[in-house]
Scaffold this motif. Sequence first.
Motif, PDB file in Angstrom:
ATOM      1  N   PHE A 127     -14.439   1.081   1.521  1.00 20.54           N
ATOM      2  CA  PHE A 127     -13.780   1.542   2.745  1.00 20.54           C
ATOM      3  C   PHE A 127     -12.895   2.737   2.392  1.00 20.54           C
ATOM      4  N   LYS A 128     -13.056   3.826   3.147  1.00 22.17           N
ATOM      5  CA  LYS A 128     -12.272   5.032   2.885  1.00 22.17           C
ATOM      6  C   LYS A 128     -10.918   4.924   3.580  1.00 22.17           C
ATOM      7  N   LEU A 129      -9.891   4.775   2.762  1.00 24.35           N
ATOM      8  CA  LEU A 129      -8.537   4.642   3.288  1.00 24.35           C
ATOM      9  C   LEU A 129      -8.021   5.977   3.800  1.00 24.35           C
ATOM     10  N   ASP A 130      -7.223   5.911   4.849  1.00 26.79           N
ATOM     11  CA  ASP A 130      -6.449   7.068   5.283  1.00 26.79           C
ATOM     12  C   ASP A 130      -5.241   7.116   4.355  1.00 26.79           C
ATOM     13  N   GLN A 131      -5.133   8.143   3.545  1.00 27.24           N
ATOM     14  CA  GLN A 131      -4.111   8.157   2.494  1.00 27.24           C
ATOM     15  C   GLN A 131      -2.734   8.514   3.055  1.00 27.24           C
ATOM     16  N   SER A 181       6.353  -1.082   2.854  1.00 28.15           N
ATOM     17  CA  SER A 181       5.695   0.219   3.000  1.00 28.15           C
ATOM     18  C   SER A 181       4.932   0.518   1.721  1.00 28.15           C
ATOM     19  N   ILE A 182       3.640   0.749   1.865  1.00 25.55           N
ATOM     20  CA  ILE A 182       2.778   1.029   0.708  1.00 25.55           C
ATOM     21  C   ILE A 182       2.046   2.345   0.937  1.00 25.55           C
ATOM     22  N   ASP A 183       2.067   3.195  -0.060  1.00 30.92           N
ATOM     23  CA  ASP A 183       1.368   4.473   0.008  1.00 30.92           C
ATOM     24  C   ASP A 183      -0.112   4.231  -0.285  1.00 30.92           C
ATOM     25  N   ALA A 184      -0.961   4.444   0.701  1.00 30.84           N
ATOM     26  CA  ALA A 184      -2.390   4.186   0.518  1.00 30.84           C
ATOM     27  C   ALA A 184      -3.002   5.063  -0.556  1.00 30.84           C
ATOM     28  N   SER A 196      -6.730   2.020  -4.622  1.00 36.90           N
ATOM     29  CA  SER A 196      -8.155   2.362  -4.617  1.00 36.90           C
ATOM     30  C   SER A 196      -8.798   1.970  -3.293  1.00 36.90           C
ATOM     31  N   ASP A 197      -9.744   2.768  -2.839  1.00 37.42           N
ATOM     32  CA  ASP A 197     -10.537   2.383  -1.680  1.00 37.42           C
ATOM     33  C   ASP A 197     -11.212   1.041  -1.996  1.00 37.42           C
ATOM     34  N   PRO A 198     -10.971   0.008  -1.189  1.00 34.13           N
ATOM     35  CA  PRO A 198     -11.475  -1.319  -1.538  1.00 34.13           C
ATOM     36  C   PRO A 198     -12.991  -1.444  -1.390  1.00 34.13           C
ATOM     37  N   VAL A 199     -13.595  -2.161  -2.341  1.00 31.66           N
ATOM     38  CA  VAL A 199     -15.023  -2.480  -2.252  1.00 31.66           C
ATOM     39  C   VAL A 199     -15.186  -3.609  -1.238  1.00 31.66           C
ATOM     40  N   LEU A 200     -16.063  -3.411  -0.255  1.00 34.03           N
ATOM     41  CA  LEU A 200     -16.286  -4.412   0.782  1.00 34.03           C
ATOM     42  C   LEU A 200     -17.649  -5.087   0.681  1.00 34.03           C
ATOM     43  N   ILE A 201     -18.629  -4.375   0.093  1.00 32.77           N
ATOM     44  CA  ILE A 201     -19.963  -4.954  -0.104  1.00 32.77           C
ATOM     45  C   ILE A 201     -20.392  -4.678  -1.528  1.00 32.77           C
ATOM     46  N   ARG A 202     -20.807  -5.715  -2.224  1.00 29.58           N
ATOM     47  CA  ARG A 202     -21.267  -5.550  -3.603  1.00 29.58           C
ATOM     48  C   ARG A 202     -22.671  -4.949  -3.628  1.00 29.58           C
ATOM     49  N   GLY A 203     -23.081  -4.542  -4.815  1.00 28.33           N
ATOM     50  CA  GLY A 203     -24.410  -3.963  -4.979  1.00 28.33           C
ATOM     51  C   GLY A 203     -25.530  -4.921  -4.615  1.00 28.33           C
ATOM     52  N   ASP A 204     -25.289  -6.220  -4.745  1.00 22.56           N
ATOM     53  CA  ASP A 204     -26.322  -7.207  -4.387  1.00 22.56           C
ATOM     54  C   ASP A 204     -26.297  -7.556  -2.903  1.00 22.56           C
ATOM     55  N   GLY A 205     -25.440  -6.853  -2.142  1.00 24.41           N
ATOM     56  CA  GLY A 205     -25.393  -7.066  -0.708  1.00 24.41           C
ATOM     57  C   GLY A 205     -24.387  -8.106  -0.248  1.00 24.41           C
ATOM     58  N   GLN A 206     -23.671  -8.752  -1.172  1.00 25.62           N
ATOM     59  CA  GLN A 206     -22.718  -9.784  -0.779  1.00 25.62           C
ATOM     60  C   GLN A 206     -21.474  -9.157  -0.152  1.00 25.62           C
ATOM     61  N   PHE A 207     -21.109  -9.673   1.007  1.00 27.23           N
ATOM     62  CA  PHE A 207     -19.874  -9.229   1.658  1.00 27.23           C
ATOM     63  C   PHE A 207     -18.681  -9.858   0.937  1.00 27.23           C
TER      64      PHE A 207
END
Length: 441
Positions: A145-149, A163-166, A170-181
Amino acid sequence: MTTTRFAPSPTGYIHVGNLRTALMNFLIAKKSGGTFILRIDDTDPERSKQEYVDAIQEDMEWLGLTWDKIERQSERLDRYVAAADKLREMGRFYECFETPVELDLKRKKQLNMGKPPVYDRAALALSEGDKAKLRAERGDGHWRFKLDQARIGWTDGVLGDISIDAASVSDPVLIRGDGQFLYTLASVVDDTEMGVTHVVRGSDHVTNTATQIQMIQALGGTVPTFAHHSLLTGPQGESLSKRLGTLALRDLREAGVEPMALLSMMARLGSSQPLELRHGIDEIAEGFDVNQFGSAPTKFDVNDVYPLTGRLLGEMDLDAVAADVATAGVPDDMAAQFWSVIRANIGTRKDIAGWWDLFENGADPVVEDEDKEFVAQAMALLPEGPFDDETWGAWTKAVKAETGRKGRGLFMPLRKALTGQAHGPDMSAVLPLLKVIKARG
């Protein structure tokens, strides 16, 4: 309408750390007359087991944390596909192909340069041809997911203003290479579509919350009210992570811990409110306020639960333990007398059978060498049964007159000789229940 959820992964038995999260979410819904959802986060097909799903439900029912709805993420995969497609269309989702080794090397290089180990978004520069070539070489990539920085802020129910600076995440991984959410995407979709209004979870999820707030907003959802409770430590401040296997709720249940003793403790542990033993979930909910919990790590000692269990049992009427008393073999016509005698002297229900065995069959006497002659004299003065609640007083009075002993030197040797124990109920109540008096001394 307030809606909360408890979302365990069925990859093991739930423990006291999970209970803290479950209880807080349950109490928020209970207190407001809202909805409490039990959500099984089982998107990992390899590690998720039905036996753990069953165990989670059994543990929750034992505690009285009943749910209004139950959901399973494995039955909602189409919803995650739809959300992923929406994020792709918005340009907020991109495919990456770095291996774990390559990512690790990037992190080390950034750290050596004094920079935060944040994913460098190199995949955004890949052409369609580059991606096709990488897919052919490595298989499908993972999706981030591409964060708005920009800064992400919220008022936390426990931690206050956050308050956290995006740009530092790191842009979080939402789907693995094997397709697992992964949890991050599935949780956001579920919380949004199920109308979750309040989320309480451990402070180790603060960074996840920051990224999830942006995801919720991107998907057009309403951001819940978040609260992050402190993590539990051992009694000396040590990490509980290596001990959680011995603090599973089913193990505590097997050990004889009473659910209301455990809930009374967990509902106050780490808060500014004093610990008070409660007798029902409504009592606990009435005084619960998540805002009164502190952010400092919270010490938990399982040994503190057992005195509470003993106190709770001591306050129970016979009706609450009738099945345990009957199982111990106590006749119905003696149950009330038996329970009134022992109730303040048991640690768990498991002790009930031991007391009845003592009354029914006697106990091995404990007689110190220096007391042998005295005990023998005393036993010779013990009248024939049956005994009543006056027998102990009359007997010890006679023994005192005969031997000159008094106080602890008189009573303790006789208690130990008759029961084999140094402590227990008032002997004037015990003596009438002792069916077998063996020769002592």
